[in-house]
Design an enzyme around this catalytic site. Structure first.
Site, short mmCIF file in Angstrom:
data_model
loop_
_atom_site.label_atom_id
_atom_site.label_comp_id
_atom_site.label_asym_id
_atom_site.label_seq_id
_atom_site.Cartn_x
_atom_site.Cartn_y
_atom_site.Cartn_z
N THR A 63 15.93 -44.20 3.00
CA THR A 63 16.67 -44.54 1.90
C THR A 63 17.15 -46.04 1.88
O THR A 63 18.24 -46.35 2.40
CB THR A 63 17.95 -43.52 1.72
N THR A 80 30.06 -35.30 -4.18
CA THR A 80 31.31 -35.00 -4.95
C THR A 80 32.43 -36.04 -4.88
O THR A 80 33.42 -36.33 -5.43
CB THR A 80 32.10 -33.80 -4.46
N THR A 107 24.61 -47.77 -3.10
CA THR A 107 24.72 -46.51 -3.37
C THR A 107 26.13 -46.42 -2.52
O THR A 107 27.32 -46.78 -2.75
CB THR A 107 23.87 -45.56 -2.99
#
Length: 405
Positions: free
Chosen positions: A192, A405, A155
């Protein structure tokens, strides 16, 4: 290749290095241009073990994987998507995770219960299942390319994370390979991060699960980036027995060698996650000796690397030992102030509950490096522990202020 002992050698490789495993990664459109769907496939059903996030909001993929384990601790494949976590997505998210499992199992021609499912990315968004389905079809036809799986699971990570070891078990070679992702929201029990470990060793189920839990406590659960725990993450080990060794159990004379190799692989992946913390420039390791026991040593070590004040001081190359003392001081461990010693780069900064003379110039120069070790001696007992973290930089705020974003 690095020879660590007569029985253990670190080699170049990853999750596809053990016999009978292949790993793939493709782009299915969940991310703009990068690979975003990956898979590990074993040619034979593999005895497996897993540990999961302790978050109250476990994501749908984890529930599906745990359902697979209910049918027996045996897997043959794992499918992973990045970009979308499929967490906090209600019944639809659970249905989508089951669909991922069944669709991939169908492509492989195996039972759905032999597939584990994993996702990572933004919380609260549904998967685009048309893209997932097309990606699964691409995966089935894709060649196994080195690094493709590791890239597909990232990610905000900046680098792929992999490791590999060869072990001598009796007169046979076995291999342990690993891959991981993780950069932010890192503060296990679990956070995570995803960790995948494969081995061609034959291992008994209960022994493997027990070993993974114990090893996780001193590796993945001893890292922190920002103190935040997420919804999705797990460590999964698959042992397919393709090396042909006598099945390993805790009673086997070579069990300590296997467990050491598995520990080294997990430690490598854990440290790489800490090193690649969002915006990080340095890996910080805290080493604690002389605690009442190992548990208390690990508590203190993790308090140190988890302190925002310690992390910012390291980023600013400021040998502010008061911040280390502050972190130790509010831990749950037994500490006698007059017995604590703190070292940085070989220099003693604090002893007998008072500052010690040290070279600020040498300390600052040491802190300019990319690997920093803080050593603490407590003189309370024989306990030892380690933990890993990273510095806290301006870039961490930039990355997380605009994550969606």
């Amino acid at each position: 290749m690095i020879q660590l002992s007569q029985e253990i050698t670190k080699i170049k490789g990853g999750v596809s290095s053990p016999k009978g495993f292949e790993a793939k990664g493709v782009h299915c459109g969940l991310r703009y241009s990068k690979k975003d769907l990956g898979a590990i496939i074993s040619e034979a059903p593999a005895v497996s073990a897993a540990v999961y996030t302790q978050s109250h909001f476990q994501a749908a993929p984890l529930k599906v994987t745990q359902d697979s384990f209910k049918k027996g601790a045996v897997l043959q494949a794992v499918i992973v998507n990045s970009a979308i976590a499929n967490a906090c997505t209600g019944d639809q998210g659970l249905q989508d995770a089951y669909q991922m499992r069944e669709s991939f199992a169908g492509q492989l021609g195996i039972e759905p219960e032999l597939v584990a499912v994993s996702s990572t990315g933004v919380i609260g968004e549904l998967l685009d299942m048309k893209k997932i389905q097309s990606g699964i079809e691409l995966l089935n036809a894709a060649p196994a390319v080195s690094g493709a799986f590791e890239e597909a699971i990232l990610t905000t990570d900046t680098v792929i994370k992999q490791t590999c070891y060869e072990l001598m078990i009796g007169d046979q070679n076995i291999t342990i390979g690993g891959a991981a992702k993780g950069s932010g929201m890192i503060h296990p029990n679990m956070a995570t991060m995803l960790g995948f470990v494969t081995t061609d060793a034959a291992v008994e189920e209960r022994s493997l699960q027990k070993a993974l839990r114990e090893i996780t406590d001193v590796s993945f659960n001893q890292i922190t980036v920002d103190g935040e725990t997420s919804t999705n993450d797990m460590v999964l080990v698959m042992a397919n027995g393709c090396a042909g060794n006598e099945r390993l159990t805790e009673q086997h004379p070579d069990w300590p060698v296997f467990k050491k190799g598995l520990t080294l692989a997990c430690e490598d992946l854990a440290k790489e996650i800490a090193r690649d913390g969002e915006g990080a420039t340095k890996l910080i390791e805290a080493r604690v000796k002389g605690a009442k026991n190992n548990l208390e040593a690990n508590i203190i070590a993790k308090k140190i690397v988890g302190s925002s004040l310690v992390k910012t001081a390291v980023y600013g190359t400021d040998a502010n030992w008061g911040r280390i003392i502050g972190a130790i001081g509010h831990s749950a461990a037994s500490v006698t102030a007059e017995q604590v010693e703190v070292f940085l780069g070989g220099q003693c900064l604090f002893r007998n509950n008072e500052p010690q003379p040290f070279s600020e110039t040498d300390a600052k120069e040491y802190l300019t490096g990319d690997e920093i070790t803080i050593a603490v001696r407590l003189h309370e007992g024989d306990g030892r522990g380690r933990a890993w973290g990273c510095d806290l930089t301006y870039d961490y705020i930039k990355i997380n202020a605009s994550y969606r974003t």
